[in-house]
Design an enzyme around this catalytic site. Structure first.
Site, PDB file in Angstrom:
ATOM      1  CB  CYS A  11     137.201 -75.625  -4.613  1.00  0.00           C
ATOM      2  SG  CYS A  11     138.802 -76.371  -4.991  1.00  0.00           S
ATOM      3  NE  ARG A  17     135.339 -78.521  -2.653  1.00  0.00           N
ATOM      4  CZ  ARG A  17     134.988 -77.605  -1.773  1.00  0.00           C
ATOM      5  NH1 ARG A  17     133.703 -77.398  -1.539  1.00  0.00           N
ATOM      6  NH2 ARG A  17     135.887 -76.897  -1.126  1.00  0.00           N
ATOM      7  CG  ASP A 126     136.127 -79.691   1.426  1.00  0.00           C
ATOM      8  OD1 ASP A 126     136.749 -80.544   0.762  1.00  0.00           O
ATOM      9  OD2 ASP A 126     136.687 -78.852   2.152  1.00  0.00           O
TER      10      ASP A 126
HETATM   11  P1  4NP Z   1     139.115 -78.502  -2.301  1.00  0.00           P
HETATM   12  O1  4NP Z   1     139.361 -79.401  -0.999  1.00  0.00           O
HETATM   13  O2  4NP Z   1     138.746 -77.119  -1.806  1.00  0.00           O
HETATM   14  O3  4NP Z   1     138.004 -79.194  -2.978  1.00  0.00           O
HETATM   15  O4  4NP Z   1     140.419 -78.512  -3.073  1.00  0.00           O
HETATM   16  C1  4NP Z   1     140.217 -78.983   0.032  1.00  0.00           C
HETATM   17  C2  4NP Z   1     141.568 -79.154  -0.112  1.00  0.00           C
HETATM   18  C3  4NP Z   1     142.429 -78.754   0.900  1.00  0.00           C
HETATM   19  C4  4NP Z   1     141.903 -78.191   2.038  1.00  0.00           C
HETATM   20  C5  4NP Z   1     140.538 -78.011   2.167  1.00  0.00           C
HETATM   21  C6  4NP Z   1     139.693 -78.413   1.156  1.00  0.00           C
HETATM   22  N1  4NP Z   1     142.760 -77.798   3.083  1.00  0.00           N
HETATM   23  O5  4NP Z   1     142.260 -77.360   4.122  1.00  0.00           O
HETATM   24  O6  4NP Z   1     143.977 -77.902   2.927  1.00  0.00           O
END
Ligand code: 4NP
Length: 156
Positions: A11, A17, A126
């Site tokens: 992800c 995720r 997300d």
């Molecule tokens: P993930 O969620 O991709 O599901 O781990 C996110 C975690 C951090 C960030 C964006 C999405 N971020 O911009 O830091």
């Protein structure tokens, strides 16, 4: 498939995720007796070395999975040779994977929900800017995807 499968879930940040997909997949693989290597990684390295987001750890715990020891990392070129399957959680993740895919990559790239009948082409949204309910939706989505992929691999 020749040899043991190896699956990498990817992800954006590797704190929401993909750790949940990793946990759901490990649980299903254990349940159905699939011998497989599993990990997760992020397109970005902003959270490298950090445990999963507290909300992700909480939803995992609620569903019987302990992901407290997981640590975020950024995907590497080596991953495209090391893993037989690299699974993006959303379309941006998949586009980034395709863009960075080295010429000698052996991994098959897919979107997690491509493996779920009737949900082909759908993204796991997300939940980072969402709430507890969004994390429950994420858990349900990654569980469906992980179960479908594990069942496909156990039969191949
Ligand atoms: P993930 O969620 O991709 O599901 O781990 C996110 C975690 C951090 C960030 C964006 C999405 N971020 O911009 O830091």
């Amino acid at each position: 498939m020749a040899g043991k499968p190896a699956v990498l879930f990817v992800c954006l940040g590797n704190i929401c995720r993909s750790p949940l997909a990793e946990a759901a997949f490990k649980a299903e693989a254990a349940r159905i007796g699939l011998d497989v290597d599993v990990d997760s990684a992020g397109i970005g390295g902003w959270h490298a070395g950090e445990p999963p987001d507290l909300r992700a750890r909480t939803v995992a715990k609620r569903h019987g999975a302990d992901i407290n020891a997981y640590r975020a990392r950024k995907i590497t070129a080596q991953d495209f040779r090391r893993y037989s399957h690299i699974v993006g959680l959303d379309h941006e993740n998949l586009a980034a994977l395709k863009a960075m895919r080295p010429a000698d990559a052996t991994a098959e790239l897919s979107l997690l929900l491509d493996h779920v009948e009737g949900r082909r082409g759908e993204a796991v949204a997300d939940p980072y800017y969402g709430d507890e309910e969004d994390f429950e939706t994420t858990w349900a989505d990654v569980t469906h995807g992980a179960q479908a992929l594990a069942r496909r691999l156990v039969n191949s």
